[in-house]
Design an enzyme around this catalytic site. Structure first.
Site, PDB file in Angstrom:
ATOM      1  CE  LYS A 148      -1.563   2.770   3.094  1.00  0.00           C
ATOM      2  NZ  LYS A 148      -1.513   3.994   2.284  1.00  0.00           N
ATOM      3  N   GLY A 193      -4.900   3.217  -1.178  1.00  0.00           N
ATOM      4  CA  GLY A 193      -5.884   3.411  -0.117  1.00  0.00           C
ATOM      5  C   GLY A 193      -5.285   4.155   1.057  1.00  0.00           C
ATOM      6  N   GLY A 198      -4.364   4.872   5.158  1.00  0.00           N
ATOM      7  CA  GLY A 198      -3.815   4.087   6.267  1.00  0.00           C
ATOM      8  C   GLY A 198      -4.909   3.432   7.098  1.00  0.00           C
ATOM      9  N   PRO A 199      -5.875   4.208   7.563  1.00  0.00           N
ATOM     10  CG  PRO A 199      -6.846   6.001   8.690  1.00  0.00           C
ATOM     11  CD  PRO A 199      -5.937   5.680   7.537  1.00  0.00           C
ATOM     12  CB  VAL A 230      -5.853   0.156   2.151  1.00  0.00           C
ATOM     13  CG1 VAL A 230      -4.809  -0.779   1.567  1.00  0.00           C
ATOM     14  CG2 VAL A 230      -7.066   0.241   1.227  1.00  0.00           C
ATOM     15  N   GLY A 231      -4.471   0.260   5.042  1.00  0.00           N
ATOM     16  CA  GLY A 231      -3.343  -0.054   5.926  1.00  0.00           C
ATOM     17  C   GLY A 231      -3.783  -0.950   7.071  1.00  0.00           C
ATOM     18  CD  GLU A 246      13.495   4.503   6.938  1.00  0.00           C
ATOM     19  OE1 GLU A 246      13.625   5.437   7.776  1.00  0.00           O
ATOM     20  OE2 GLU A 246      13.096   4.678   5.791  1.00  0.00           O
ATOM     21  CB  CYS A 288      13.377   9.572   7.630  1.00  0.00           C
ATOM     22  SG  CYS A 288      13.905   8.536   6.264  1.00  0.00           S
ATOM     23  CD  GLU A 328      10.994  12.704  10.834  1.00  0.00           C
ATOM     24  OE1 GLU A 328       9.930  12.084  10.939  1.00  0.00           O
ATOM     25  OE2 GLU A 328      11.991  12.256  10.236  1.00  0.00           O
TER      26      GLU A 328
HETATM   27  P1  ADP Z   1       2.154  11.064   6.927  1.00  0.00           P
HETATM   28  O1  ADP Z   1       1.175  11.295   8.033  1.00  0.00           O
HETATM   29  O2  ADP Z   1       3.162  12.120   6.776  1.00  0.00           O
HETATM   30  O3  ADP Z   1       1.507  10.705   5.616  1.00  0.00           O
HETATM   31  P2  ADP Z   1       2.448   8.366   7.801  1.00  0.00           P
HETATM   32  O4  ADP Z   1       3.504   7.669   8.555  1.00  0.00           O
HETATM   33  O5  ADP Z   1       1.121   8.525   8.465  1.00  0.00           O
HETATM   34  O6  ADP Z   1       3.016   9.758   7.343  1.00  0.00           O
HETATM   35  O7  ADP Z   1       2.202   7.632   6.409  1.00  0.00           O
HETATM   36  C1  ADP Z   1       3.068   6.668   5.854  1.00  0.00           C
HETATM   37  C2  ADP Z   1       2.241   5.523   5.304  1.00  0.00           C
HETATM   38  O8  ADP Z   1       1.553   4.894   6.383  1.00  0.00           O
HETATM   39  C3  ADP Z   1       1.149   5.947   4.310  1.00  0.00           C
HETATM   40  O9  ADP Z   1       1.050   4.959   3.305  1.00  0.00           O
HETATM   41  C4  ADP Z   1      -0.074   5.984   5.183  1.00  0.00           C
HETATM   42  O10 ADP Z   1      -1.277   5.817   4.450  1.00  0.00           O
HETATM   43  C5  ADP Z   1       0.187   4.801   6.109  1.00  0.00           C
HETATM   44  N1  ADP Z   1      -0.552   4.817   7.370  1.00  0.00           N
HETATM   45  C6  ADP Z   1      -0.865   5.887   8.133  1.00  0.00           C
HETATM   46  N2  ADP Z   1      -1.554   5.512   9.224  1.00  0.00           N
HETATM   47  C7  ADP Z   1      -1.682   4.158   9.170  1.00  0.00           C
HETATM   48  C8  ADP Z   1      -2.306   3.158   9.999  1.00  0.00           C
HETATM   49  N3  ADP Z   1      -2.944   3.491  11.102  1.00  0.00           N
HETATM   50  N4  ADP Z   1      -2.232   1.866   9.617  1.00  0.00           N
HETATM   51  C9  ADP Z   1      -1.574   1.519   8.500  1.00  0.00           C
HETATM   52  N5  ADP Z   1      -0.994   2.399   7.672  1.00  0.00           N
HETATM   53  C10 ADP Z   1      -1.023   3.711   7.985  1.00  0.00           C
END
Ligand code: ADP
Ligand code: MG
Length: 472
Positions: A169, A200, A202-203, A205-206, A244, A278, A378
């Protein structure tokens, strides 16, 4: 307008089950350039199912077969770099010096992994037992927007190298770049199900990825905050996580540093990828005895850096990736002032002459102490802090007094002295005297910067488990 309507599952581009859409914006102009149709949990289930089906065969592949796949992937991304560069420039806004590096690195990642596979000991012995290093199962990866091509390539290279099918994703706001890249990856002709890509949030698809019982390993690149949610979700399924994450890298200017050389290097590290890196060297540690001349030089050199249109080859700092990013940076600049830091250059608002686009002013704070939030958190934009130290011991103490430990930089004329200091720093990588990028060096951090390493044999170790066969 480019509308991304498809995801990639089981070797085919298909319409996702999800129906929500997200607008895609050019950060240099604030104009809408397209949209993406987002996947949902059902799409993740289908992607993981495809990966699971592909696993037994992929796990059995020989070194030579993996090397062939990796070199095909390299070739697929090497042709016509302009197409990749254009997508990255338009959708992300990175300056051309950085897109050129990034696209070249996307190909090199596959080549370095091919070399790693050649040299990796999949078969070993321990005691009287025969050991074979086996892939753990489906690898799920979640990646951020600040280097979309490179992260997708890195995760895929590790998947193929280890014999693990990948469900990835990428960041949803990078959907055009993802589509351009995945169309090429498709041409490499991998077996169906070895690569699956679901756009998708994060909340949605992640979260579906991290809770899927058929995912064995999660490789995440992104914020420390999101990593904690992901790691918690991984517990029930006993998934291994490779993380990472963020950084707050120190750049130690040693007392003998030659400023004409050292300051431009320090600024390139600090403002790399428009500060959205980073690994950015965001805490400049300067000897107290030379503070005045260092600050003067930092100011002069920073004000020479061109900010603006990422297509301009002279530009060193492009826009921030989004409005949210721009506002985050502004709030950190206000925070620094509230905490009593002093502006050496830059500050709130947009640079002069750039009324549109998410451009921030390259900003340096002096009179910073290491307990201030601007020195500890950061920021992820072009905002640097200068801290003073009395002697090398204090420099090491301040450098290591951080919640992060991803990267560090040391600059000084006496190379042995600089290297000795590097060996005292707690960071996954320490770059001495502007050493060039090493595509074979392990990458990852200590403390809140993550768990595990990517690249080379260290990267493969994280995706493999030994099986020992004991015979009488
Ligand atoms: P930013 O907030 O700067 O976009 P994130 O670390 O939140 O940095 O985003 C990095 C990746 O992690 C993106 O692909 C994002 O959609 C995903 N992501 C963010 N929150 C979640 C979560 N709760 N579960 C899984 N993936 C997530
Ligand atoms: Mg987030």
């Amino acid at each position: 307008m480019r509308n991304v309507e498809q995801i990639y599952i089981n070797g085919e581009f298909i319409e996702p089950r999800g129906t929500e859409r997200l607008d895609l914006i050019n950060p240099a102009t604030e104009e809408k350039i397209g949209s993406v149709r987002l996947g949902n949990a059902e799409d993740v289930a289908a992607a993981v199912k495809a990966g699971k089906k592909a696993f037994p065969e992929l796990a059995q592949t020989s070194k030579a077969e993996r090397v062939d796949m990796l070199l095909s992937l390299r070739d697929a991304v090497t042709a016509n770099p302009e197409e990749l560069i254009d997508a990255m420039t338009e959708e992300y806004g990175a300056p051309s010096y950085f897109t050129a590096f990034s696209v070249q690195n996307t190909a090199s990642v596959f080549e370095v992994m091919a070399e790693t596979v050649e040299n990796y000991d999949f078969d070993r012995t321990a005691g009287r037992s025969a050991i074979r290093m086996l892939p753990r199962g489906v690898l799920a990866a979640i990646t951020p927007w600040n280097s979309n091509f490179g992260f997708i390539a890195t995760k895929l290279a590790h998947a193929i190298g280890s014999g693990s099918p990948l469900v990835i994703k990428p960041a949803e706001q990078s959907a055009i770049q993802t589509e351009v890249l995945v169309k090429r990856l498709h041409k490499a002709g991998l077996p169906a199900g070895v690569l699956n890509v679901v756009n998708g949030t994060g909340p949605v698809v992640g979260a579906a990825i991290t809770s899927n019982p058929d995912v064995a390993t999660i490789s995440f690149t992104g914020s420390t905050q999101a990593a904690k949610i992901i790691q918690r979700a991984a517990i029930d399924g006993m998934k291994r996580v490779i993380l990472e994450l963020g950084g707050k890298a120190p750049t130690v200017l040693l007392p003998d540093a030659e400023l004409d050389k050292a300051i431009p290097i320090a600024l390139m590290s600090g403002f790399a990828n428009s500060g959205q890196a980073c690994v950015a060297g965001t805490r400049i540690l300067a000897p107290r005895s030379r503070m005045a001349e260092i600050c003067e030089k930092l100011k002069i050199e920073t004000e020479k850096l061109r900010v603006g249109d990422p297509r301009d080859p002279e530009v060193r700092i492009g826009p921030l990736a989004s409005q949210a990013q721009w506002e985050r940076i502004q709030s950190y600049i206000r925070l620094g002032l509230d905490e009593g830091a002093v502006l050496l250059t830059g500050g709130e608002g947009r640079p002069e002459g750039l009324e549109r686009g998410w451009f921030a002013r390259p900003t340096i704070f002096t009179n910073v102490t290491n307990n201030m939030r601007v020195a500890r958190e950061e920021i992820f934009g072009p905002v640097l802090c200068v801290l003073s130290y009395e002697d090398e011991n204090e420099a090491v103490e301040i450098a290591n007094d951080s919640d992060y430990g991803l990267q560090a930089y040391v600059l000084g004329i006496d190379a042995d002295r600089a290297t000795r200091l590097a060996e005292r720093l707690i960071a996954g990588r320490v770059v001495v005297n502007g050493a060039p990028h090493d595509p074979r060096a392990p990458f990852g951090g200590f403390k809140q910067s993550g768990i595990g390493r990517e690249i080379g044999a260290f990267g493969l170790d994280g995706l493999l488990e030994p099986r020992a066969v004991l015979t009488p």
